[in-house]
Design an enzyme around this catalytic site. Structure first.
Site, PDB file in Angstrom:
ATOM      1  N   LYS A 190       0.751  -4.757   3.688  1.00 46.74           N
ATOM      2  CA  LYS A 190       2.262  -3.913   3.863  1.00 46.74           C
ATOM      3  C   LYS A 190       1.827  -2.635   3.738  1.00 46.74           C
ATOM      4  O   LYS A 190       1.756  -2.019   2.907  1.00 46.74           O
ATOM      5  CB  LYS A 190       3.301  -4.467   3.043  1.00 46.74           C
ATOM      6  CG  LYS A 190       4.765  -4.094   3.347  1.00 46.74           C
ATOM      7  CD  LYS A 190       4.935  -2.641   2.766  1.00 46.74           C
ATOM      8  CE  LYS A 190       6.367  -2.014   2.793  1.00 46.74           C
ATOM      9  NZ  LYS A 190       6.381  -0.728   3.336  1.00 46.74           N
ATOM     10  N   CYS A 242      -3.128  10.043  -6.689  1.00 51.69           N
ATOM     11  CA  CYS A 242      -2.805   9.374  -8.062  1.00 51.69           C
ATOM     12  C   CYS A 242      -3.545   9.829  -9.153  1.00 51.69           C
ATOM     13  O   CYS A 242      -3.345   9.971 -10.360  1.00 51.69           O
ATOM     14  CB  CYS A 242      -2.950   7.842  -8.007  1.00 51.69           C
ATOM     15  SG  CYS A 242      -4.427   7.115  -7.630  1.00 51.69           S
ATOM     16  N   LEU A 269       0.796  -1.395  -0.031  1.00 49.17           N
ATOM     17  CA  LEU A 269      -0.085   0.025  -0.008  1.00 49.17           C
ATOM     18  C   LEU A 269       0.926   1.346   0.092  1.00 49.17           C
ATOM     19  O   LEU A 269       1.930   1.339   0.616  1.00 49.17           O
ATOM     20  CB  LEU A 269      -0.956   0.085   1.287  1.00 49.17           C
ATOM     21  CG  LEU A 269      -1.725  -1.139   1.554  1.00 49.17           C
ATOM     22  CD1 LEU A 269      -2.388  -1.198   2.873  1.00 49.17           C
ATOM     23  CD2 LEU A 269      -2.565  -1.288   0.174  1.00 49.17           C
ATOM     24  N   TYR A 321      10.195  -9.093  -9.330  1.00 47.76           N
ATOM     25  CA  TYR A 321      10.181 -10.125  -8.352  1.00 47.76           C
ATOM     26  C   TYR A 321       9.552 -11.242  -8.743  1.00 47.76           C
ATOM     27  O   TYR A 321       9.719 -12.381  -8.411  1.00 47.76           O
ATOM     28  CB  TYR A 321       9.612  -9.391  -7.011  1.00 47.76           C
ATOM     29  CG  TYR A 321      10.160  -8.260  -6.477  1.00 47.76           C
ATOM     30  CD1 TYR A 321      11.624  -7.838  -6.488  1.00 47.76           C
ATOM     31  CD2 TYR A 321       9.491  -7.493  -5.779  1.00 47.76           C
ATOM     32  CE1 TYR A 321      11.987  -6.748  -6.009  1.00 47.76           C
ATOM     33  CE2 TYR A 321       9.859  -6.139  -5.190  1.00 47.76           C
ATOM     34  CZ  TYR A 321      11.328  -6.014  -5.181  1.00 47.76           C
ATOM     35  OH  TYR A 321      11.693  -4.617  -4.654  1.00 47.76           O
ATOM     36  N   GLU A 337       4.930  13.247 -12.896  1.00 50.80           N
ATOM     37  CA  GLU A 337       3.980  13.157 -11.688  1.00 50.80           C
ATOM     38  C   GLU A 337       4.530  13.846 -10.455  1.00 50.80           C
ATOM     39  O   GLU A 337       5.396  13.591 -10.061  1.00 50.80           O
ATOM     40  CB  GLU A 337       3.340  11.658 -11.393  1.00 50.80           C
ATOM     41  CG  GLU A 337       2.379  11.807 -10.138  1.00 50.80           C
ATOM     42  CD  GLU A 337       2.120  10.170  -9.594  1.00 50.80           C
ATOM     43  OE1 GLU A 337       3.075   9.566  -9.301  1.00 50.80           O
ATOM     44  OE2 GLU A 337       0.961   9.974  -9.489  1.00 50.80           O
ATOM     45  N   GLU A 372      -1.853  -0.829  -9.474  1.00 52.22           N
ATOM     46  CA  GLU A 372      -2.300   0.718  -9.641  1.00 52.22           C
ATOM     47  C   GLU A 372      -1.262   1.565  -9.407  1.00 52.22           C
ATOM     48  O   GLU A 372      -0.752   1.627  -8.368  1.00 52.22           O
ATOM     49  CB  GLU A 372      -3.319   0.777  -8.448  1.00 52.22           C
ATOM     50  CG  GLU A 372      -4.609  -0.431  -8.332  1.00 52.22           C
ATOM     51  CD  GLU A 372      -5.364  -0.231  -9.460  1.00 52.22           C
ATOM     52  OE1 GLU A 372      -5.672   0.847 -10.375  1.00 52.22           O
ATOM     53  OE2 GLU A 372      -6.660  -0.912  -9.607  1.00 52.22           O
TER      54      GLU A 372
HETATM   55  P1  NAP Z   1       5.948   3.820  -3.713  1.00 53.91           P
HETATM   56  O1  NAP Z   1       7.031   4.439  -3.251  1.00 53.91           O
HETATM   57  O2  NAP Z   1       5.902   3.106  -4.798  1.00 53.91           O
HETATM   58  O3  NAP Z   1       5.263   2.772  -2.388  1.00 53.91           O
HETATM   59  C1  NAP Z   1       4.271   1.820  -2.507  1.00 53.91           C
HETATM   60  C2  NAP Z   1       4.613   0.735  -1.640  1.00 53.91           C
HETATM   61  O4  NAP Z   1       5.654   0.039  -2.163  1.00 53.91           O
HETATM   62  C3  NAP Z   1       5.187   1.394  -0.141  1.00 53.91           C
HETATM   63  O5  NAP Z   1       4.418   0.262   0.796  1.00 53.91           O
HETATM   64  C4  NAP Z   1       6.516   0.913  -0.462  1.00 53.91           C
HETATM   65  O6  NAP Z   1       7.318   0.821   0.990  1.00 53.91           O
HETATM   66  C5  NAP Z   1       6.593  -0.281  -1.221  1.00 53.91           C
HETATM   67  N1  NAP Z   1       8.015  -0.165  -1.773  1.00 53.91           N
HETATM   68  C6  NAP Z   1       8.919   0.804  -1.993  1.00 53.91           C
HETATM   69  N2  NAP Z   1      10.004   0.401  -2.575  1.00 53.91           N
HETATM   70  C7  NAP Z   1       9.966  -0.903  -2.949  1.00 53.91           C
HETATM   71  C8  NAP Z   1      10.780  -1.884  -3.189  1.00 53.91           C
HETATM   72  N3  NAP Z   1      11.827  -1.748  -3.644  1.00 53.91           N
HETATM   73  N4  NAP Z   1      10.356  -3.106  -3.036  1.00 53.91           N
HETATM   74  C9  NAP Z   1       9.080  -3.604  -2.611  1.00 53.91           C
HETATM   75  N5  NAP Z   1       8.220  -2.534  -2.197  1.00 53.91           N
HETATM   76  C10 NAP Z   1       8.586  -1.423  -2.213  1.00 53.91           C
HETATM   77  O7  NAP Z   1       4.679   4.773  -3.760  1.00 53.91           O
HETATM   78  P2  NAP Z   1       4.101   5.904  -2.631  1.00 53.91           P
HETATM   79  O8  NAP Z   1       5.267   6.843  -2.596  1.00 53.91           O
HETATM   80  O9  NAP Z   1       3.928   5.362  -1.352  1.00 53.91           O
HETATM   81  O10 NAP Z   1       2.676   6.453  -3.140  1.00 53.91           O
HETATM   82  C11 NAP Z   1       2.661   7.388  -4.122  1.00 53.91           C
HETATM   83  C12 NAP Z   1       2.358   6.534  -5.471  1.00 53.91           C
HETATM   84  O11 NAP Z   1       1.235   5.889  -5.467  1.00 53.91           O
HETATM   85  C13 NAP Z   1       2.136   7.725  -6.479  1.00 53.91           C
HETATM   86  O12 NAP Z   1       2.867   7.294  -7.656  1.00 53.91           O
HETATM   87  C14 NAP Z   1       0.751   7.617  -6.741  1.00 53.91           C
HETATM   88  O13 NAP Z   1       0.262   7.830  -8.236  1.00 53.91           O
HETATM   89  C15 NAP Z   1       0.400   5.922  -6.441  1.00 53.91           C
HETATM   90  N6  NAP Z   1      -0.747   6.012  -6.232  1.00 53.91           N
HETATM   91  C16 NAP Z   1      -1.536   5.163  -7.102  1.00 53.91           C
HETATM   92  C17 NAP Z   1      -3.027   5.137  -6.945  1.00 53.91           C
HETATM   93  C18 NAP Z   1      -3.926   4.249  -7.873  1.00 53.91           C
HETATM   94  O14 NAP Z   1      -4.982   3.760  -7.406  1.00 53.91           O
HETATM   95  N7  NAP Z   1      -3.622   4.058  -9.087  1.00 53.91           N
HETATM   96  C19 NAP Z   1      -3.542   5.285  -5.522  1.00 53.91           C
HETATM   97  C20 NAP Z   1      -2.827   5.940  -4.658  1.00 53.91           C
HETATM   98  C21 NAP Z   1      -1.259   6.228  -4.985  1.00 53.91           C
HETATM   99  P3  NAP Z   1       7.869   2.020   1.706  1.00 53.91           P
HETATM  100  O15 NAP Z   1       6.673   2.636   2.101  1.00 53.91           O
HETATM  101  O16 NAP Z   1       8.823   1.726   2.533  1.00 53.91           O
HETATM  102  O17 NAP Z   1       8.603   2.775   0.594  1.00 53.91           O
END
Ligand code: NAP
Ligand code: MG
Length: 501
Positions: free
Chosen positions: A191, A302, A165, A255, A399, A267
């Site tokens: 997570k 997003c 998440l 992975y 973005e 998403e």
């Molecule tokens: P993110 O950095 O991609 O993180 C999302 C999740 O992935 C977090 O739980 C994160 O853990 C985990 N993660 C990060 N690096 C990882 C890795 N190397 N291996 C496995 N898991 C990993 O995104 P965010 O910054 O939390 O959220 C913002 C993004 O989400 C934006 O790009 C937004 O557009 C997108 N979003 C999309 C939607 C949709 O429905 N399409 C909705 C909401 C948000 P950590 O927290 O420890 O980094």
């Protein structure tokens, strides 16, 4: 709107005793390594608490518990009415505890208390209720055959699923995925994002109270590179449903390819257009939608509509009015019910957004209003409007995920559509026009998961949400379609022998 006062929300915040252990196999536990990480209130810079940092050992323990529960059938093969009753209890518990959950979420994320109360008290609770109701109303099919066979097409819970998440709608995103996964009968590992682990842990406590059996719901706080990666690479997880950035979504595909080929539902990010055609009625309603599409949740959304493609004939008036509306937003203390925009989720994220704002100016965008960071040690940014953006500029393409609205002047309908389509993303688009034919043409030709006409909307629990191109996979959250992410389809072919004469 909450009936809580600022004094009351602050006193609820001081009384919080957040759960900080991981939730594995029905019990709260430290990480096996004893590791912890800090979670911070971005509005004040204060550490709220330290939280268990789960590594591959903890993930494996949760997967073993989840598989054991799945194979035992206590949830996966329970009568649908039983899963429904449990999830309805969970919905009621979320509603009953909405104020506490909302304060916890606001403090952990910097989101406004008003938004948190609405999202949790209404939407999160409604999601559990809606999918609970679906649990005993989802039917299989019978294929057409001759009399010598009976062919059943049945849906079965898919197994153990990892739900990874983001931080921008912490509990809502958990509900978007957990509610259909649990309704389908899966066992789950959640997570939460490292920035916002607390509300998911509180939800686990409520799930115990509701009667979700041990092993069916596990919550594993931690960092992406450790906890997230361990989930992505685990050989006994059948599915991962991920919401987050496009970059990390790509990691999950890798992975999966390097482990058990688990199914990955994605998403991801967006750079969504808000198109205002020359015949649109430039009234307060349109301006409100334009501003909210960009600034709701501080732009940390997003589907935020940050590329506002406005017909040249009305672009100046539009820009002035949307800037005036932006100035009227109250930025500050997230726990104040009068606040419209809270804190950016972290200092690092605030710096990233400010970097884009500087870049916008350097590349020739005209800063109409906002553009400043303030409230240190809190991480606030004034709602910002740029005009005179060109489609090739960085802030018109990437973005930003912060309160930065960009206006681009467009000529006719075709030019607006061409610019709108010219992006790697495909999550959302809004079109304002009074011409029904142009509205329908635009809706059909925009390659994105949701198009909203004459109003910014992501839809609701009943309508699927997801992205085309680099915004998503074929997976959809929400609607009946979300269940497809968490079920397998099985054919049962029965030979029928002739009976009697
Ligand atoms: P993110 O950095 O991609 O993180 C999302 C999740 O992935 C977090 O739980 C994160 O853990 C985990 N993660 C990060 N690096 C990882 C890795 N190397 N291996 C496995 N898991 C990993 O995104 P965010 O910054 O939390 O959220 C913002 C993004 O989400 C934006 O790009 C937004 O557009 C997108 N979003 C999309 C939607 C949709 O429905 N399409 C909705 C909401 C948000 P950590 O927290 O420890 O980094
Ligand atoms: Mg936090």
């Amino acid at each position: 709107m909450t009936t809580l006062t600022k004094t009351e929300t602050h006193s609820l915040a001081s009384a919080l005793k957040p759960q900080s252990k991981a939730f594995i196999d029905g019990a709260f536990a430290d990480a096996a390594s004893g590791d912890v990480f800090e979670t911070i209130n971005p509005a004040t810079g204060e550490v709220i608490t330290t939280v268990a940092h789960c590594n591959a050992v903890d993930v494996d323990r949760a997967v073993v518990a989840a598989r054991r529960a799945f194979d035992a059938g206590t949830w996966s093969r329970a009568a649908p009415e039983e899963r429904k009753a449990t999830l309805l209890r969970l919905a009621d518990l979320v509603r009953a505890n909405a104020e506490e959950l909302a304060v916890l979420e606001s403090v952990d994320s910097g989101k406004t208390i008003t938004d948190c109360l609405h999202e949790i008290g209404n939407e999160v609770a409604d999601f559990f209720q809606w999918y609970a109701e679906l649990a005993d109303k989802t039917f299989g099919k019978v294929a057409p055959t001759g009399e010598d066979a009976l062919a059943l097409i049945v849906k079965e819970p898919a197994g153990v699923v990892g739900l990874v998440l983001p931080w921008n709608f912490p509990l809502l995103m958990a509900a978007w995925k957990l509610a259909p996964a649990l309704a389908a009968g899966c066992s789950t590992l959640v997570k939460p994002a490292e920035q916002t682990p607390l509300s998911a842990l509180r939800l686990a406590e409520l799930a115990v109270e509701a009667g979700v059996p041990a092993g069916v719901l596990n919550v594993l706080p931690g960092l992406g590179e450790t906890t997230g990666q361990a989930i992505g690479r685990h050989d006994d997880i059948d599915i991962v449903s991920f919401t987050g950035s496009t970059e990390v979504g790509g990691y999950f595909l890798r992975y999966a390819g390097e482990s058990n080929l688990k199914v990955i539902g994605l998403e991801m990010g967006g750079k969504s257009p808000f198109i205002v055609l020359d015949d649109a009625a430039l009234d307060d309603d349109l301006i409100e939608h334009a501003a909210m599409s960009a600034f709701w949740n501080g732009g940390q959304n997003c589907s935020a509509n940050m590329r506002q493609l406005v017909s040249a004939s009305i672009a100046d008036e539009f820009t002035d009015r949307v800037a005036a509306r932006a100035n009227a937003f109250k930025v500050g203390d997230p726990l104040d019910p009068d606040t419209d925009i809270g804190a950016m989720v972290t200092r690092e994220h605030q710096d990233k957004v400010m970097g884009y704002i500087h870049r916008g100016g350097e590349e020739g965008g005209r800063l109409v209003t906002g553009g400043s960071a303030e409230g240190a040690p809190g991480t606030f940014i004034q709602p910002t409007v740029f005009s005179d953006l060109k489609p090739e500029m960085t802030i018109a393409r990437e973005e930003i995920f912060g309160p930065v609205l960009g206006v681009l002047r467009v000529g006719g309908f075709e030019e607006a559509l061409a610019i709108a389509r010219d992006t790697d993303y495909g999550l959302h688009a809004t079109v304002f026009t009074q011409d029904i034919d142009r509205a329908i043409h635009a809706a059909r030709r925009l390659p994105c998961g949701t198009v909203s006409v004459n109003g910014f909307s992501e839809g609701d629990v009943k309508t699927p949400f997801g992205g085309y191109k680099r915004s998503g996979s074929l997976a959809r959250d929400n609607g009946v379609e979300a269940l497809d992410q968490y079920v397998q389809t099985k054919t049962i072919w029965v030979n029928v022998r002739a009976v009697g004469a």
